[in-house]
Design an enzyme around this catalytic site. Structure first.
Site, PDB file in Angstrom:
ATOM      1  N   HIS A  63     -14.669  -1.868   0.308  1.00 35.53           N
ATOM      2  CA  HIS A  63     -15.437  -1.265  -0.697  1.00 35.53           C
ATOM      3  C   HIS A  63     -15.985  -2.261  -1.708  1.00 35.53           C
ATOM      4  CE1 HIS A  63     -13.255   2.840  -0.163  1.00 35.53           C
ATOM      5  NE2 HIS A  63     -14.114   2.528   0.693  1.00 35.53           N
TER       6      HIS A  63
ATOM      7  N   ASP B 293      -9.983  -5.105  -6.407  1.00 39.71           N
ATOM      8  CA  ASP B 293      -9.379  -6.266  -6.821  1.00 39.71           C
ATOM      9  C   ASP B 293      -8.810  -7.574  -6.171  1.00 39.71           C
ATOM     10  OD1 ASP B 293      -6.395  -5.871  -6.167  1.00 39.71           O
ATOM     11  OD2 ASP B 293      -6.776  -3.863  -7.263  1.00 39.71           O
TER      12      ASP B 293
END
Length: 235
Positions: A106, A91
C-alpha cells in the site's frame, strides 16, 4: 543448500504494538476523519493541503515509533530461512528492525511520488508541502495507494506466496480486496501460521495453525519453533 522460503504477511496489528494506531480503529488514527476526505484520488484533487497534512501526521507518528518484539523476531528468522515480508503497512518498522526483503503493498510513508509520473519516486523523511514539484514541475503526492487505485505490487506479492514453503500471517484479517486472496496462493503442503488474538481462519482454504496471541508474543514463539526445526534438519 537453499534456505526454505518463508513469506510473512503483515498488517496493522504488528505496528499497533509499536504505538501506531490501527487502520480505522474505533479510537485510532482514522477516528474523526472521513476516508473520502484524505485517502482517495478525489480528495487529493479537492483538498491537496488536507491530504498532505494527514500523511505528514502519520509520518511523524511512524517515525516516533520503534520496532517491537515481532519485528525483531522476523529478523532472527533470516538466519535459517529466506524471509520475504509482504506488508500492508506503510511504516518502515520492518526495515528499521533489520529485515532485508520487504514489499509494501500500500505504499510507503517515507517516500513521495509525482502526481503525473508514477515512476518518479523520491525519499520523503520530513513534511510534504503543497508546492513540492517533480522534475517536470508537476505536483507531488504521498507514495500511498489510495482507495480506488490499483495495487501495483500485488502481482509480485502473488509470485512470492506461490513459492512459499511457509506462510505466516500477522496482525491482519486479509479480508480487504485484493489482498484477501494472497494466503490462498500458497502451494499445497505449505505450512500456514496465523497470529492474532482473535484469529479468523474462515477465509483461508488450507490448514492453519492459529496462534491466539498478539504479534509481540506469538511471533517470537513461532520463530523459535521454526529455527529449532531448521537446526534439527541441518544435523
Amino acid at each position: 543448500m537453499n534456505k526454505p522460503i518463508c513469506v510473512v504477511l503483515t498488517g496493522a496489528g504488528i505496528s499497533a504494538e509499536s504505538g501506531i494506531p490501527t487502520f480505522r480503529a474505533e479510537d485510532g488514527l482514522w477516528a474523526g476523519y472521513n476516508i473520502e476526505e484524505v485517502c482517495t484520488p478525489e480528495a487529493l484533487k479537492k483538498n491537496r493541503a488536507k491530504v498532505l497534512e494527514f500523511y505528514n501526521e502519520r509520518r511523524r507518528n511512524a517515525q516516533a515509533a520503534q520496532p517491537n518484539a515481532a519485528h525483531l523476531a522476523l529478523v532472527e528468522l533470516e538466519k535459517a530461512y529466506d524471509v520475504q515480508i509482504i506488508t500492508q503497512n506503510v511504516d518502515d518498522l520492518h526495515e528499521r528492525a533489520g529485515s532485508q526483503n520487504v514489499l509494501h503493498l500500500h505504499g510507503e510513508l517515507n517516500k513521495a511520488r509525482s502526481s503525473f509520473n508514477t515512476d518518479y519516486v523520491v525519499p520523503c523523511l520530513g513534511d510534504q508541502h503543497i508546492d513540492d514539484k517533480d522534475n517536470h514541475g508537476h505536483p507531488m503526492r504521498p507514495h500511498i495507494v489510495f482507495f480506488g487505485e490499483n495495487v501495483p505490487m500485488l502481482d509480485q506479492a502473488v509470485k512470492l506466496v506461490k513459492k512459499a514453503d511457509i506462510v505466516i500471517v500477522i496482525g491482519t484479517s486479509l479480508q480487504v480486496y485484493p489482498t484477501n486472496g494472497l494466503v490462498n496462493e500458497a502451494p499445497y503442503g505449505a505450512a500456514i501460521y496465523l497470529v492474532d488474538p482473535n484469529p479468523n481462519t474462515g477465509f483461508i482454504r488450507k490448514h492453519v495453525v492459529a496462534v491466539k496471541e498478539k504479534a509481540g508474543e506469538g511471533v517470537p514463539k513461532i520463530v523459535k519453533v521454526l529455527l529449532n526445526k531448521a537446526a534439527r534438519s541441518s544435523n
